[in-house]
Scaffold this motif. Sequence first.
Motif, PDB file in Angstrom:
ATOM      1  N   GLY A  42       0.793  -1.221   0.000  1.00 37.79           N
ATOM      2  CA  GLY A  42       0.000   0.000   0.000  1.00 37.79           C
ATOM      3  C   GLY A  42       0.825   1.271   0.000  1.00 37.79           C
ATOM      4  N   ALA A  43       2.132   1.159   0.221  1.00 35.97           N
ATOM      5  CA  ALA A  43       2.996   2.338   0.212  1.00 35.97           C
ATOM      6  C   ALA A  43       3.178   2.821  -1.227  1.00 35.97           C
ATOM      7  CB  ALA A  43       4.350   1.999   0.823  1.00 35.97           C
ATOM      8  N   PRO A  44       3.398   4.116  -1.404  1.00 38.34           N
ATOM      9  CA  PRO A  44       3.642   4.621  -2.761  1.00 38.34           C
ATOM     10  C   PRO A  44       4.860   3.935  -3.382  1.00 38.34           C
ATOM     11  CG  PRO A  44       3.299   6.438  -1.233  1.00 38.34           C
ATOM     12  CD  PRO A  44       3.390   5.188  -0.414  1.00 38.34           C
ATOM     13  N   GLY A  45       4.699   3.466  -4.600  1.00 42.63           N
ATOM     14  CA  GLY A  45       5.789   2.799  -5.298  1.00 42.63           C
ATOM     15  C   GLY A  45       5.838   1.298  -5.082  1.00 42.63           C
ATOM     16  N   ALA A  46       5.069   0.795  -4.136  1.00 42.97           N
ATOM     17  CA  ALA A  46       5.034  -0.650  -3.895  1.00 42.97           C
ATOM     18  C   ALA A  46       4.162  -1.311  -4.964  1.00 42.97           C
ATOM     19  CB  ALA A  46       4.466  -0.938  -2.511  1.00 42.97           C
ATOM     20  N   PRO A  47       4.451  -2.561  -5.321  1.00 50.72           N
ATOM     21  CA  PRO A  47       3.618  -3.245  -6.305  1.00 50.72           C
ATOM     22  C   PRO A  47       2.181  -3.384  -5.802  1.00 50.72           C
ATOM     23  CG  PRO A  47       5.625  -4.485  -5.884  1.00 50.72           C
ATOM     24  CD  PRO A  47       5.578  -3.382  -4.890  1.00 50.72           C
TER      25      PRO A  47
END
Length: 61
Positions: A42-47
């Motif tokens: 859910g973090a920005p940049g995570a798949p």
Amino acid sequence: MVKRKDRPQDVDVYAEGGLYENINAKRQRIAKGSGEKMRKPGAPGAPTAAAFKASAKTAKR
């Protein structure tokens, strides 16, 4: 992980690797002490879940 002849040996090229190969390469770098961290879901940049679903369709079996 794909190595290219026109780049130094310590530079990794990820364009052709795919999601799971990139994740594995990052885990190996972390194990060697690179100081990187895996992103939380859910973090920005995570798949995203969609990225995992799409990569499962093209996974080598």
